[in-house]
Design a protein around this motif. Sequence first.
Motif, PDB file in Angstrom:
ATOM      1  N   ARG A 155       0.840  -1.202   0.000  1.00 11.23           N
ATOM      2  CA  ARG A 155       0.000   0.000   0.000  1.00 11.23           C
ATOM      3  C   ARG A 155       0.876   1.254   0.000  1.00 11.23           C
ATOM      4  NH1 ARG A 155      -2.239   3.147   4.071  1.00 11.23           N
ATOM      5  NH2 ARG A 155      -1.510   1.682   5.669  1.00 11.23           N
ATOM      6  N   GLY A 156       0.545   2.184  -0.872  1.00  6.41           N
ATOM      7  CA  GLY A 156       1.310   3.419  -0.983  1.00  6.41           C
ATOM      8  C   GLY A 156       2.409   3.378  -2.022  1.00  6.41           C
ATOM      9  N   MET A 234      -3.774  -6.613  -3.290  1.00  5.33           N
ATOM     10  CA  MET A 234      -3.849  -5.162  -3.281  1.00  5.33           C
ATOM     11  C   MET A 234      -4.685  -4.686  -4.464  1.00  5.33           C
ATOM     12  SD  MET A 234      -2.315  -3.546  -0.823  1.00  5.33           S
ATOM     13  CE  MET A 234      -1.512  -4.159   0.651  1.00  5.33           C
ATOM     14  N   GLY A 235      -4.932  -3.380  -4.515  1.00  3.25           N
ATOM     15  CA  GLY A 235      -5.557  -2.753  -5.663  1.00  3.25           C
ATOM     16  C   GLY A 235      -4.623  -1.697  -6.219  1.00  3.25           C
ATOM     17  N   GLY A 299       0.493   5.799 -11.215  1.00  2.00           N
ATOM     18  CA  GLY A 299      -0.549   5.616 -10.209  1.00  2.00           C
ATOM     19  C   GLY A 299       0.005   5.124  -8.902  1.00  2.00           C
ATOM     20  N   GLN A 300      -0.883   4.577  -8.080  1.00  2.00           N
ATOM     21  CA  GLN A 300      -0.515   4.109  -6.739  1.00  2.00           C
ATOM     22  C   GLN A 300      -1.178   2.772  -6.423  1.00  2.00           C
ATOM     23  OE1 GLN A 300      -1.830   7.499  -6.963  1.00  2.00           O
ATOM     24  NE2 GLN A 300       0.300   8.105  -7.314  1.00  2.00           N
ATOM     25  N   ILE A 301      -0.529   2.050  -5.536  1.00  2.00           N
ATOM     26  CA  ILE A 301      -1.105   0.835  -4.971  1.00  2.00           C
ATOM     27  C   ILE A 301      -1.980   1.239  -3.777  1.00  2.00           C
ATOM     28  CG2 ILE A 301      -0.616  -1.320  -3.756  1.00  2.00           C
ATOM     29  CD1 ILE A 301      -0.044  -1.484  -6.726  1.00  2.00           C
TER      30      ILE A 301
END
Length: 337
Positions: A155-156, A234-235, A299-301
């Motif tokens: 994440r992040g 994760m997304g 982008g980001q996780i």
Amino acid sequence: MARITDEFGLIRRFFAPLAAGEDGALDLRDDAAVLRPNPGCELVLSADTIIAGVHFPDDADAGDIARRALRVNLSDIAAKGALPRGYLLSLQISDGIDEDWLSAFAQALAQDQETYGLRLLGGDTTRTPGPLAINISIIGQISENKAIRRTGARRGDDVYVTGTIGDAVLGLAILQSRISPPDVAFRDELVSRFASPQPRVTAGPGLVGLAHASADVSDGLVADLGHICEASDMGADIRLEDIPVSDAARSVVTDNQPLRLSLLSGGDDYEIVFTAPVEARADIASVALETGVAMTRIGQIVERGSRDRPVHVLDGAGRELDIGHGGYRHFEREVPQ
């Protein structure tokens, strides 16, 4: 047309020279190769099959087919951060393939071997009543416990992609006479991106110790980033306006947003999509400069949560865009003609 009648003569003439310099290949005179990784290294293995009428047009040039067969495998190990060591080649020869074709095929492999630093280790040749099919199993090596896997996204993390996205699917559309760019130079550039992929064999190893997770972009950017997300639980949120697109592709899609979205799921880009922590930004910029391979932050996780699909593509206002199925499906793809 010189008809092929002797399998072992074929191997001695066209393929044994491709094994020269690799002791483990045993001059292609044995039933198997014997390969020892360098001290402190482990092996990274991958395999891909390409078939006439499925992965390339039936009338494709023998050299283009050879380069495509080898390079899509090189892309797999590059995404792991590995360096190529050797490969096995299984060739199912269809009617119409003669010695001139095999000579051009082997010459293209020889050229790519010099470019990418690997040797043929062995394989198999046979005749088939079906279409021409080529399987390559590639072997790379990397320092122990350093391979970049799909499972490490956090994440992040920033999401990056190398190079540009969408050229190859447009190149295929040109070969199928579905589009015709007015600029001849752009047309040739797009076709080349489909026919002769450029595996990121310098960029991948440069990401070892920086990237948390990576995958090569073969099924489409959204699909392959989705594979990372699924493996990492994760997304990801990526921004359409940040996806790198070449001038050649831009000349075709112009301001057609649905067409530009389709580039994200077309496949055959053979770039690397990867995730890395924010604090690695400066180091990643250095790797991009050193290797000459652009690395764009897209982008980001994020936490997966309850989202129905792992990857969301957002417009400039942060709204999710409809991307359909999101990538190439191996049993549904339109066959090249």
